[in-house]
Design an enzyme around this catalytic site. Sequence first.
Site, PDB file in Angstrom:
ATOM      1  CD  GLU A 186      30.520  32.758  50.155  1.00 11.92           C
ATOM      2  OE1 GLU A 186      30.821  31.867  50.950  1.00 11.92           O
ATOM      3  OE2 GLU A 186      31.251  33.094  49.215  1.00 11.92           O
ATOM      4  CB  CYS A 216      31.690  43.286  50.012  1.00 17.15           C
ATOM      5  SG  CYS A 216      32.087  42.591  48.404  1.00 17.15           S
ATOM      6  CB  CYS A 244      30.631  35.529  37.950  1.00 16.31           C
ATOM      7  SG  CYS A 244      31.042  37.021  37.014  1.00 16.31           S
ATOM      8  CB  CYS A 304      37.975  37.117  35.817  1.00 17.13           C
ATOM      9  SG  CYS A 304      37.037  38.486  35.117  1.00 17.13           S
ATOM     10  CB  CYS A 328      37.723  35.792  39.837  1.00 10.44           C
ATOM     11  SG  CYS A 328      36.353  36.090  40.952  1.00 10.44           S
ATOM     12  CB  CYS A 331      39.142  40.917  46.346  1.00  7.34           C
ATOM     13  SG  CYS A 331      38.841  42.503  47.057  1.00  7.34           S
TER      14      CYS A 331
HETATM   15  N1  SAH Z   1      32.493  41.505  38.471  1.00 12.58           N
HETATM   16  C1  SAH Z   1      32.770  42.760  39.091  1.00 12.58           C
HETATM   17  C2  SAH Z   1      32.511  42.721  40.566  1.00 12.58           C
HETATM   18  C3  SAH Z   1      33.437  41.803  41.347  1.00 12.58           C
HETATM   19  S1  SAH Z   1      34.547  42.806  42.180  1.00 12.58           S
HETATM   20  C4  SAH Z   1      34.174  43.210  38.763  1.00 12.58           C
HETATM   21  O1  SAH Z   1      34.891  42.462  38.101  1.00 12.58           O
HETATM   22  O2  SAH Z   1      34.534  44.327  39.071  1.00 12.58           O
HETATM   23  C5  SAH Z   1      35.757  41.715  42.650  1.00 12.58           C
HETATM   24  C6  SAH Z   1      37.112  42.388  42.571  1.00 12.58           C
HETATM   25  O3  SAH Z   1      38.062  41.469  43.114  1.00 12.58           O
HETATM   26  C7  SAH Z   1      37.520  42.687  41.139  1.00 12.58           C
HETATM   27  O4  SAH Z   1      38.212  43.910  41.075  1.00 12.58           O
HETATM   28  C8  SAH Z   1      38.483  41.555  40.834  1.00 12.58           C
HETATM   29  O5  SAH Z   1      39.427  41.960  39.862  1.00 12.58           O
HETATM   30  C9  SAH Z   1      39.097  41.271  42.184  1.00 12.58           C
HETATM   31  N2  SAH Z   1      39.547  39.894  42.349  1.00 12.58           N
HETATM   32  C10 SAH Z   1      39.014  38.783  41.840  1.00 12.58           C
HETATM   33  N3  SAH Z   1      39.718  37.701  42.199  1.00 12.58           N
HETATM   34  C11 SAH Z   1      40.725  38.140  42.976  1.00 12.58           C
HETATM   35  C12 SAH Z   1      41.785  37.500  43.693  1.00 12.58           C
HETATM   36  N4  SAH Z   1      41.929  36.187  43.684  1.00 12.58           N
HETATM   37  N5  SAH Z   1      42.615  38.274  44.406  1.00 12.58           N
HETATM   38  C13 SAH Z   1      42.444  39.617  44.454  1.00 12.58           C
HETATM   39  N6  SAH Z   1      41.461  40.268  43.818  1.00 12.58           N
HETATM   40  C14 SAH Z   1      40.614  39.544  43.075  1.00 12.58           C
END
Ligand code: SAH
Length: 360
Positions: A108, A121, A128, A132, A135, A351
């Site tokens: 996406e 984006c 991935c 995390c 996420c 995000c």
């Molecule tokens: N893997 C990379 C790129 C992904 S960026 C990274 O970790 O930076 C995605 C961003 O969204 C990251 O800063 C992550 O911390 C944030 N993110 C992930 N899940 C989220 C959620 N449920 N709510 C808000 N932010 C989230």
Amino acid sequence: MSNKIKYQPICSTTFKPNTPDIKELSRDQLVAWLKDQGLKPFRAVQILRWIYLHQADTFDEMTDLGEELRKLLSHHFTINRLEKAKVETSQDGSRKYLFRLEDGKHVESVLIPEKDHYTLCISSQVGCAQGCRFCLTAKGGFVRNLSKGEIIAQVRDIANHLDDTMRLTNIVLMGMGEPLANYRNVIEAVKILTDSDTGLGFSSRKITISTAGLVPRLADLGRELTVNLAISLNATDNETRSMLMPINRKYPVETLLDACAQYPLLPRRRITFEYVLIKGVNDSKQDAERLAGLLRPIQAKINLIPFNTYQGCEFERPQESVINDFKEILTQKHYTVIIRHSKGQDISAACGQLSGKYDA
Ligand code: SAH
């Protein structure tokens, strides 16, 4: 779900099995290929301009090339577009593209309207591997890296198909995947995105690579590109960060921040620290104080991202007042802080909400 959401299934592809996409080649590789065919290097410039400046879909369109070369190119290469399996538009105007790749996997990209420009984006991997805990992309695990051509195509396919006059100027690698875990393809793709002669001509200042903190790659990145760096920090102590982000066990907070302090920045540039605010986990006043202290040695700005929920998630978003207090502590300590209220939540485009799932 609101009835304002539009579904627009669109299909387009010029994919020919087993014929490589010419976008996988760098300019130097294309020059070398042309040389092997007894052809001059300047042809590479012509071809690449057709692809990136004029958005050609076929070699036949390349009218200044001569028929023989056009045939040769058509025989050896394709100019792929990604198949748009689904496009959803949010009430706030952001648009989520679900792309079906050649092998049937999905990724996406999210197009976000800002005041006077668009930000796109894009994804760097299918799924991935970072795991995390907050996420949604992580829940599906790692599937595969995107190729250089697939990364570029997300931008190329969307950039010139916008239906209004606002321009796409900013690219963030904050979609699915960990960009620094697909290092070479990401670097090579960004080189094309920022090539103003034969590429897509984006400014390096308008491109941001976000990482969960793959420390050994940070030094490489700093040497190779001058794009913006964003670090997903998300916690101020190792216990919490390791619980949220398994990569912290390998590269703990102090190691990561040391690498950031040494990161080569151009004048007036800063590293962005992303901090997902999760209720009762990392949103206390002490966290804000600690964060301010930790970032002191670094040219830093801070993006606070209130946690975006999704079905089955174990965390909650803090109350507005908690979010504002957190920000206030950092602001008083002279940090530039932005609360990023993610757009596109109604279409799961915010995000951490990208799953790459196709459910037509
Ligand atoms: N893997 C990379 C790129 C992904 S960026 C990274 O970790 O930076 C995605 C961003 O969204 C990251 O800063 C992550 O911390 C944030 N993110 C992930 N899940 C989220 C959620 N449920 N709510 C808000 N932010 C989230």
